[in-house]
Each structure stands twice: as structure tokens, then as C-alpha cells.
Enzyme design. Sequence first.
Site, PDB file in Angstrom:
ATOM      1  N   HIS A  46       0.808  -1.049  -0.080  1.00 58.30           N
ATOM      2  CA  HIS A  46       0.114  -0.003  -0.047  1.00 58.30           C
ATOM      3  C   HIS A  46       0.868   1.195  -0.090  1.00 58.30           C
ATOM      4  CE1 HIS A  46      -3.543   2.437   0.469  1.00 58.30           C
ATOM      5  NE2 HIS A  46      -2.554   3.076   1.189  1.00 58.30           N
ATOM      6  N   ASN A  87      -3.279   9.420 -11.924  1.00 60.92           N
ATOM      7  CA  ASN A  87      -3.609  10.527 -11.302  1.00 60.92           C
ATOM      8  C   ASN A  87      -3.319  10.788  -9.920  1.00 60.92           C
ATOM      9  OD1 ASN A  87      -5.309  11.040 -13.754  1.00 60.92           O
ATOM     10  ND2 ASN A  87      -6.774   9.503 -13.000  1.00 60.92           N
ATOM     11  N   GLY A  93      -7.699  14.143 -10.174  1.00 61.83           N
ATOM     12  CA  GLY A  93      -8.669  13.040 -10.643  1.00 61.83           C
ATOM     13  C   GLY A  93      -8.310  11.552  -9.805  1.00 61.83           C
ATOM     14  N   HIS A 100      -1.906   3.726  -8.634  1.00 61.35           N
ATOM     15  CA  HIS A 100      -2.154   2.864  -9.690  1.00 61.35           C
ATOM     16  C   HIS A 100      -1.550   3.523 -10.882  1.00 61.35           C
ATOM     17  CE1 HIS A 100      -5.789   4.934  -8.632  1.00 61.35           C
ATOM     18  NE2 HIS A 100      -6.045   4.939  -9.532  1.00 61.35           N
TER      19      HIS A 100
HETATM   20  P1  5GP Z   1      -8.350   6.928 -10.587  1.00 61.47           P
HETATM   21  O1  5GP Z   1      -9.565   7.893 -10.689  1.00 61.47           O
HETATM   22  O2  5GP Z   1      -8.147   6.771  -8.827  1.00 61.47           O
HETATM   23  O3  5GP Z   1      -7.236   7.451 -11.240  1.00 61.47           O
HETATM   24  O4  5GP Z   1      -8.594   5.468 -10.704  1.00 61.47           O
HETATM   25  C1  5GP Z   1      -9.309   4.475  -9.971  1.00 61.47           C
HETATM   26  C2  5GP Z   1      -9.814   3.585 -11.275  1.00 61.47           C
HETATM   27  O5  5GP Z   1     -10.255   2.412 -10.440  1.00 61.47           O
HETATM   28  C3  5GP Z   1     -10.981   3.944 -11.969  1.00 61.47           C
HETATM   29  O6  5GP Z   1     -10.847   4.122 -13.402  1.00 61.47           O
HETATM   30  C4  5GP Z   1     -12.174   2.870 -11.472  1.00 61.47           C
HETATM   31  O7  5GP Z   1     -12.887   2.589 -12.673  1.00 61.47           O
HETATM   32  C5  5GP Z   1     -11.262   1.954 -10.751  1.00 61.47           C
HETATM   33  N1  5GP Z   1     -11.842   1.188  -9.952  1.00 61.47           N
HETATM   34  C6  5GP Z   1     -12.711   1.572  -8.940  1.00 61.47           C
HETATM   35  N2  5GP Z   1     -13.073   0.509  -8.020  1.00 61.47           N
HETATM   36  C7  5GP Z   1     -12.755  -0.655  -8.718  1.00 61.47           C
HETATM   37  C8  5GP Z   1     -12.953  -2.058  -8.557  1.00 61.47           C
HETATM   38  O8  5GP Z   1     -13.426  -2.330  -7.348  1.00 61.47           O
HETATM   39  N3  5GP Z   1     -12.687  -2.887  -9.261  1.00 61.47           N
HETATM   40  C9  5GP Z   1     -11.737  -2.325 -10.444  1.00 61.47           C
HETATM   41  N4  5GP Z   1     -11.519  -3.396 -11.237  1.00 61.47           N
HETATM   42  N5  5GP Z   1     -11.586  -0.974 -10.893  1.00 61.47           N
HETATM   43  C10 5GP Z   1     -12.201  -0.212  -9.799  1.00 61.47           C
HETATM   44 ZN    ZN Z   2      -4.310  -0.255  -0.599  1.00 62.51          ZN
END
Ligand code: 5GP
Ligand code: ZN
Length: 114
Positions: A46, A87, A93, A100
Site C-alpha cells: 500500500h 492521477n 482526479g 495505480h
Molecule cells: P483513479 O480515478 O483513482 O485514477 O482511478 C481509479 C480507477 O479504479 C477507476 O478507473 C475505476 O474505474 C477503477 N475502480 C474503482 N473501483 C474498482 C474496483 O472495485 N475494481 C476495479 N477493477 N476497478 C475499480
Molecule cells: Zn491499498
Amino acid sequence: MEDCIFCKIVDGSLPSEKVYEDESVLAFKDLHAQAPVHLLVIPKKHISSIREIGEEDGPLMGKIFAAINQLAKEYGLADKGFRIVNNCGDEGGQTVYHIHFHLLGGRSLTWPPG
Ligand code: 5GP
Ligand code: ZN
């Protein structure tokens, strides 16, 4: 980390479509794909965001980008082109605070994003 959905994906308590795994890196399909290929590549450890990366994480970041390159090849993106997105923070965002890298490809991506 408790209450972190990506830690739950790492420990298997939340399901995901895994596409790559080694001892320190995991990749899985994004739940809301924004392109024909939309994968998320994460460290199993993490780390909440780019802001929390330390010097000691250098080798781990190298492994993440090695996994990204392998996946880009496997998904037929390597020669066509692809995009890596991170992001960071609310205005960046970021919605999930476990670092990730989005690997997006399989269509012509426009610029600038959103
Ligand atoms: P961020 O907006 O933080 O850059 O991206 C988070 C990403 O995680 C988003 O594209 C969203 O669709 C994805 N996401 C959120 N919850 C889950 C989940 O439970 N499983 C998967 N596979 N993707 C997720
Ligand atoms: Zn975590």
C-alpha cells in the site's frame, strides 16, 4: 491497509479480473474501461499516491514499468502506442488512494485529456 479497495483486491477479498501477478506487482482490468484495453497496474504494497513514493521504492517502480511493458506487448499495444496515466490527488482526479497506473490502449487516444 484496511478500507482500501485495491488492498482488498490484492488479498483476494474483493474480486477482480487479474491479468498479471508477481510477488510485488498486480494488474487487473479496470471496472469502468475507458478504452478497449484499460488495465490498472499496482504495487501489492500500500502506497497511497505518487507523493508517498520513497527512494527505497525505486526497484518496485522498475518492476511496475516492466509489467506495463509486458502487458503492452501481450495486448498488442506495444507497436501501436498506448498511454500510462497516474492521477495524483483530488484535483488530479485520483479516486482510489492506492497508487495505480492506468494502461490504456486499443484506440486512438486524444490529447489533452479531460
Ligand atoms: P483513479 O480515478 O483513482 O485514477 O482511478 C481509479 C480507477 O479504479 C477507476 O478507473 C475505476 O474505474 C477503477 N475502480 C474503482 N473501483 C474498482 C474496483 O472495485 N475494481 C476495479 N477493477 N476497478 C475499480
Ligand atoms: Zn491499498
